[in-house]
Structures are given as structure tokens and as C-alpha cells.
Motif scaffolding. Structure first.
Motif, PDB file in Angstrom:
ATOM      1  N   ALA A  71     -17.975 -44.689  -1.779  1.00  0.00           N
ATOM      2  CA  ALA A  71     -17.671 -45.500  -0.596  1.00  0.00           C
ATOM      3  C   ALA A  71     -16.170 -45.552  -0.333  1.00  0.00           C
ATOM      4  O   ALA A  71     -15.748 -45.721   0.816  1.00  0.00           O
ATOM      5  N   ALA A  72     -15.364 -45.381  -1.374  1.00  0.00           N
ATOM      6  CA  ALA A  72     -13.905 -45.364  -1.212  1.00  0.00           C
ATOM      7  C   ALA A  72     -13.420 -44.007  -0.697  1.00  0.00           C
ATOM      8  O   ALA A  72     -12.234 -43.833  -0.447  1.00  0.00           O
ATOM      9  N   GLY A  73     -14.336 -43.053  -0.537  1.00  0.00           N
ATOM     10  CA  GLY A  73     -13.979 -41.751   0.016  1.00  0.00           C
ATOM     11  C   GLY A  73     -13.759 -40.658  -1.012  1.00  0.00           C
ATOM     12  O   GLY A  73     -13.214 -39.605  -0.698  1.00  0.00           O
ATOM     13  N   TYR A  74     -14.200 -40.895  -2.236  1.00  0.00           N
ATOM     14  CA  TYR A  74     -14.008 -39.933  -3.313  1.00  0.00           C
ATOM     15  C   TYR A  74     -15.350 -39.616  -3.955  1.00  0.00           C
ATOM     16  O   TYR A  74     -15.836 -40.376  -4.786  1.00  0.00           O
ATOM     17  N   PRO A  75     -15.975 -38.502  -3.560  1.00  0.00           N
ATOM     18  CA  PRO A  75     -17.272 -38.152  -4.149  1.00  0.00           C
ATOM     19  C   PRO A  75     -17.185 -38.095  -5.666  1.00  0.00           C
ATOM     20  O   PRO A  75     -16.320 -37.419  -6.215  1.00  0.00           O
ATOM     21  N   ALA A  76     -18.059 -38.842  -6.325  1.00  0.00           N
ATOM     22  CA  ALA A  76     -18.043 -38.952  -7.778  1.00  0.00           C
ATOM     23  C   ALA A  76     -19.329 -38.401  -8.367  1.00  0.00           C
ATOM     24  O   ALA A  76     -20.419 -38.716  -7.892  1.00  0.00           O
ATOM     25  N   GLU A  77     -19.184 -37.588  -9.389  1.00  0.00           N
ATOM     26  CA  GLU A  77     -20.328 -37.041 -10.106  1.00  0.00           C
ATOM     27  C   GLU A  77     -20.403 -37.707 -11.481  1.00  0.00           C
ATOM     28  O   GLU A  77     -19.506 -37.507 -12.309  1.00  0.00           O
ATOM     29  N   PRO A  78     -21.442 -38.507 -11.723  1.00  0.00           N
ATOM     30  CA  PRO A  78     -21.577 -39.115 -13.045  1.00  0.00           C
ATOM     31  C   PRO A  78     -21.804 -38.029 -14.098  1.00  0.00           C
ATOM     32  O   PRO A  78     -22.567 -37.097 -13.893  1.00  0.00           O
ATOM     33  N   LEU A  79     -21.104 -38.174 -15.203  1.00  0.00           N
ATOM     34  CA  LEU A  79     -21.293 -37.283 -16.345  1.00  0.00           C
ATOM     35  C   LEU A  79     -22.085 -38.036 -17.397  1.00  0.00           C
ATOM     36  O   LEU A  79     -22.344 -39.216 -17.244  1.00  0.00           O
ATOM     37  N   CYS A  80     -22.445 -37.372 -18.453  1.00  0.00           N
ATOM     38  CA  CYS A  80     -23.177 -38.042 -19.533  1.00  0.00           C
ATOM     39  C   CYS A  80     -22.387 -39.225 -20.045  1.00  0.00           C
ATOM     40  O   CYS A  80     -21.162 -39.159 -20.162  1.00  0.00           O
TER      41      CYS A  80
END
Length: 70
Positions: A58-67
Motif C-alpha cells: 500500500a505504501a507503493g513498494y511491492p513486497a514478496e514475503p520470504l520464508c
């Protein structure tokens, strides 16, 4: 402890924006940012990993959760 890959994060301002987004939903969390690796580590967060990722997105930074780290 949760880790996220945030590829669009490239400067100190980006790191502050991501940190603010996380602390906005998890005020007691500890946030560590590694700009070189484009990684964010969040500890002390009680919420689900997806909730934190959604705040970063939502802040504009696509985040990919890691393990989750131990």
C-alpha cells in the motif's frame, strides 16, 4: 521474524516509507532494512505475514514475503 524482498526500495527515503508503513500497523515491531539486498526484516510483529506485506504494498513498494526466519 518475517522477511520481505522489496525490489523497488532503492534509497533511504524508500526505506523510511517502508518502515513507517510497517510501524503504522505494528507499532512495537523492530524493522531492519538492507538496501543493498533489498530486504526488510520485521521482528516482534504479532500480525500475519500477509498483513505486513499488504502495508508495504500500500505504501507503493511491492513486497514478496520470504520464508519466516527462525
Amino acid at each position: 521474524m518475517f522477511r520481505y524482498k522489496v525490489d523497488k526500495m532503492g534509497c533511504g527515503g524508500c526505506a523510511k516509507s517502508v518502515t513507517r508503513a510497517i510501524l503504522g500497523i505494528e507499532p512495537s515491531a523492530r524493522v531492519e532494512v538492507d538496501l543493498g539486498a533489498k530486504l526488510v526484516t520485521v521482528s516482534g510483529a504479532a500480525g500475519p505475514v500477509g498483513r505486513i506485506a499488504a502495508a508495504i504494498n500500500a505504501a507503493g513498494y511491492p513486497a514478496e514475503p520470504l520464508c519466516a526466519a527462525a
